[in-house]
Scaffold this active site. Structure first.
Site, PDB file in Angstrom:
ATOM      1  N   LYS A  58       0.861  -1.196   0.000  1.00 35.81           N
ATOM      2  CA  LYS A  58       0.000   0.000   0.000  1.00 35.81           C
ATOM      3  C   LYS A  58       0.884   1.229   0.000  1.00 35.81           C
ATOM      4  O   LYS A  58       1.925   1.205   0.644  1.00 35.81           O
ATOM      5  CB  LYS A  58      -0.917   0.001   1.229  1.00 35.81           C
ATOM      6  CG  LYS A  58      -1.848  -1.197   1.337  1.00 35.81           C
ATOM      7  CD  LYS A  58      -3.067  -1.074   0.457  1.00 35.81           C
ATOM      8  CE  LYS A  58      -3.848  -2.381   0.413  1.00 35.81           C
ATOM      9  NZ  LYS A  58      -5.086  -2.338  -0.338  1.00 35.81           N
ATOM     10  N   HIS A  95      -6.701 -13.638  -7.019  1.00 36.98           N
ATOM     11  CA  HIS A  95      -7.483 -12.555  -6.413  1.00 36.98           C
ATOM     12  C   HIS A  95      -8.868 -12.589  -7.052  1.00 36.98           C
ATOM     13  O   HIS A  95      -9.033 -13.123  -8.146  1.00 36.98           O
ATOM     14  CB  HIS A  95      -6.760 -11.226  -6.680  1.00 36.98           C
ATOM     15  CG  HIS A  95      -7.253 -10.096  -5.848  1.00 36.98           C
ATOM     16  ND1 HIS A  95      -8.381  -9.386  -6.169  1.00 36.98           N
ATOM     17  CD2 HIS A  95      -6.771  -9.540  -4.713  1.00 36.98           C
ATOM     18  CE1 HIS A  95      -8.567  -8.433  -5.251  1.00 36.98           C
ATOM     19  NE2 HIS A  95      -7.606  -8.510  -4.357  1.00 36.98           N
TER      20      HIS A  95
HETATM   21  C1  CAP Z   1      -6.750  -5.818   1.081  1.00 34.03           C
HETATM   22  C2  CAP Z   1      -6.926  -5.805  -0.412  1.00 34.03           C
HETATM   23  C3  CAP Z   1      -7.810  -6.830  -1.126  1.00 34.03           C
HETATM   24  C4  CAP Z   1      -9.109  -7.139  -0.494  1.00 34.03           C
HETATM   25  C5  CAP Z   1     -10.186  -7.620  -1.439  1.00 34.03           C
HETATM   26  C6  CAP Z   1      -7.485  -4.473  -0.687  1.00 34.03           C
HETATM   27  O1  CAP Z   1      -6.173  -4.605   1.563  1.00 34.03           O
HETATM   28  O2  CAP Z   1      -5.715  -5.903  -1.061  1.00 34.03           O
HETATM   29  O3  CAP Z   1      -7.970  -6.391  -2.445  1.00 34.03           O
HETATM   30  O4  CAP Z   1      -8.786  -8.087   0.435  1.00 34.03           O
HETATM   31  O5  CAP Z   1     -11.169  -8.328  -0.776  1.00 34.03           O
HETATM   32  O6  CAP Z   1      -6.961  -3.776  -1.528  1.00 34.03           O
HETATM   33  O7  CAP Z   1      -8.507  -4.147  -0.102  1.00 34.03           O
HETATM   34  P1  CAP Z   1      -6.316  -4.087   3.090  1.00 34.03           P
HETATM   35  P2  CAP Z   1     -11.296  -9.927  -0.830  1.00 34.03           P
HETATM   36  O8  CAP Z   1      -5.607  -5.076   3.939  1.00 34.03           O
HETATM   37  O9  CAP Z   1      -5.643  -2.722   3.141  1.00 34.03           O
HETATM   38  O10 CAP Z   1      -7.766  -4.011   3.413  1.00 34.03           O
HETATM   39  O11 CAP Z   1     -10.039 -10.500  -0.285  1.00 34.03           O
HETATM   40  O12 CAP Z   1     -12.455 -10.169   0.047  1.00 34.03           O
HETATM   41  O13 CAP Z   1     -11.512 -10.318  -2.225  1.00 34.03           O
HETATM   42 MG    MG Z   2      -6.414  -5.221  -3.016  1.00 34.40          MG
END
Ligand code: CAP
Ligand code: MG
Length: 412
Positions: free
Chosen positions: A151, A267
C-alpha cells in the site's frame, strides 16, 4: 408436437453421470414451474415446444429437476451436455450459470453449489503447488501464513515497492502481493518492479527468511502466458491473476503452463457483483471450486465475519471447504483472508478459519505507527499469540509492536 417434462423429483441420480447444481430461486410463479423453466432453458428446451426436439435427444440430454426444498432447487445436467476439452469453464458456466439470470419468470436466482462427476474433474489438473507446496517454499509447516498487500495500491516506484517488501520480510511476513489495480503503470513498470522485489527477496533469503511476493500479471487472454513466463524470468516467486476480470481460462492457462514453476495467487476483485446479493448471482463457493479445478494455489475467500469486506462466517467456511475438501482429485488451495485485516482481529480469524490459512493485511501493516517493519512484526506477533493460544492483550504486554497496533486499532 410432444410436450416434455423436466421434473424428476425424488429420482436417484448417478453422481458419476451428472453435474448436480443447487439454485436459490425467487419467483411469483409456482416454484416447480420456475425450476422447470431453468432446466429447459439450460438444456434441451426453450420458451415454447419445438418440433426439432425428439424423445432420443430429450432422454439423453435434458436436465432434470430432482429436488425442491423451499426456495432451493436441485437440477442435474447429464455429463454429455458439457464440452470440457474445447469449451472448458466458459462452456460449463454457460450451462449452469448462463441465460437463466435473464429469464422473466424469475425474480432472482443464485447458483449456490455445483458438484461435478469424476469424468469432468479428471480433465482438470488442479493446483501445481497447493497449500502444502506453498508451505514448503516458505519453510512454514504449521502456522498460518502471514502477508501484506503493498500500500498504497498504486503510486510507489519499483524501488519503494521492493523496500516495502524487504521491510515486511524483515518483520517476519511470509507473503507479499501487488494490489489488484497495479500491473504495469508508468510509475511502476512490471519488469523493474519484479526485478527489484526479487532482489529484496534474495536478500531476505540470504538473511535466513523465506518469503514470496505475487506479481499481478492480470491482462488480456492473448498476453497472459507470455507475461507469466516473462515475470518468472525476471525473478517472480509467485504470480497473481484476478480470476473474475481475466476469466477462469486465464488462471488455467498460467497454472497449466509447464514452463511456470511458481505458485499462482488468485485474487477475486469484482466477485461481489456476483456473490453479494443473497437472492441473485453466484456463490463464492462455486467460484472457489472452479478456481481449484483451474489450478489456483491460493484464493481469497473472505474474512469470516471480520474485516472491511462483507462475508459471513458460514459463507467463509463454505469457501474454505471448496478450497480444502477431500472429495476432488486435486491438491488443496491455500485460503486467503484479506480485506481490513489488522493484528487485533487476527485471533478471531484464526479461531474461525484454523491455522491452514493465509492472513494478510495492507493497511493493517502499512498503517502501523512505527512503519512497515513494525507493522509486519505486530501481525506476526498476533499470529503467534493465536497459534500458541495466548490472549492477544496478554501477549502484547511483552511485544511492543503488537501493543502499539492494539492501541491504534483495538481488537474488533
Ligand atoms: C486488502 C486488499 C484486497 C481485499 C479484497 C485491498 O487490503 O488488497 O484487495 O482483500 O477483498 O486492496 O482491499 P487491506 P477480498 O488489507 O488494506 O484491506 O479479499 O475479500 O476479495
Ligand atoms: Mg487489493
Amino acid at each position: 408436437m410432444n410436450s416434455y417434462s423436466y421434473m424428476a423429483l425424488g429420482e436417484e441420480i448417478d453422481r458419476d453421470a451428472y453435474v448436480v447444481t443447487k439454485y436459490r430461486v425467487s419467483t411469483d410463479l409456482p416454484i416447480e414451474k420456475a425450476a422447470e423453466a431453468i432446466a429447459a432453458e439450460q438444456s434441451t428446451g426453450t420458451w415454447t415446444g419445438i418440433s426439432t426436439l425428439n424423445d432420443d435427444v430429450f432422454r439423453k440430454y435434458a436436465a432434470k429437476v430432482t429436488a425442491i426444498d423451499g426456495d432451493m432447487v436441485t437440477i442435474a445436467y447429464p455429463e454429455e451436455d458439457f464440452s470440457i476439452r474445447v469449451g472448458a469453464v466458459p462452456q460449463i458456466l454457460s450451462v449452469i450459470s448462463g441465460n437463466l439470470y435473464g429469464l422473466g419468470a424469475l425474480k432472482g436466482v443464485r447458483l449456490e453449489d455445483v458438484e461435478f462427476p469424476k469424468g469432468i474433474l479428471r480433465q482438470y489438473k488442479g493446483p501445481k503447488f497447493g497449500d502444502q507446496g506453498l508451505r514448503e517454499i516458505l519453510h512454514r509447516p504449521e502456522k498460518p501464513l502471514v502477508g501484506t498487500i503493498v500500500k498504497p495500491k498504486i503510486g510507489l516506484s519499483p524501488e519503494d515497492t521492493a523496500k516495502y517488501i524487504y521491510e515486511a520480510g524483515s518483520g517476519g511476513l511470509t507473503n507479499g502481493k501487488d494490489d489488484e489495480t497495479l500491473v504495469d503503470q508508468i510509475f511502476c513498470p512490471i519488469e523493474a518492479r519484479t526485478k527489484a522485489v526479487a532482489e529484496a527477496l534474495d536478500r531476505l533469503r540470504e538473511e535466513g527468511h523465506h518469503m514470496v511476493h505475487a506479481i499481478n500479471i492480470s491482462t488480456n487472454g492473448q498476453d497472459i502466458r507470455e507475461l507469466a513466463e516473462d515475470a518468472q524470468s525476471w525473478g517472480a516467486t509467485q504470480l497473481m491473476v484476478d480470476v473474475i476480470t481475466c476469466g477462469y481460462g486465464a488462471v488455467q492457462a498460467v497454472a497449466e503452463d509447464p514452463k511456470i514453476k511458481i505458485p499462482v495467487h488468485v485474487h477475486r476483485t469484482m466477485h461481489a457483483a456476483m456473490t453479494k446479493d443473497p437472492h441473485n448471482g453466484i456463490s463464492m463457493r462455486v467460484i472457489a471450486k472452479l478456481v481449484r479445478m483451474c489450478g489456483g494455489d491460493a484464493l481469497h475467500i473472505g474474512t469470516l465475519g471480520a474485516g472491511k469486506m462483507e462475508g459471513a462466517v458460514t459463507e467463509g467456511r463454505a469457501n474454505q471447504d471448496a478450497c480444502q475438501s477431500d472429495d476432488v482429485p486435486y491438491k488443496k488451495v491455500m485460503p486467503v483472508c484479506s480485506g481490513g485485516m489488522f493484528p487485533g482481529i487476527v485471533p478471531k480469524v484464526v479461531q474461525a478459519a484454523g491455522n491452514n490459512v493465509q492472513i494478510q493485511a495492507g493497511g493493517g501493516v502499512a498503517g502501523h505507527p512505527e512503519g512497515v517493519r513494525a507493522g509486519a512484526k505486530a501481525m506476526c506477533q498476533a499470529i503467534d499469540s493465536a497459534f500458541e493460544g495466548i490472549p492477544i492483550e496478554e501477549y502484547a504486554k511483552t511485544h511492543h509492536e503488537l501493543q502499539l497496533a492494539l492501541d491504534r486499532w483495538g481488537t474488533n
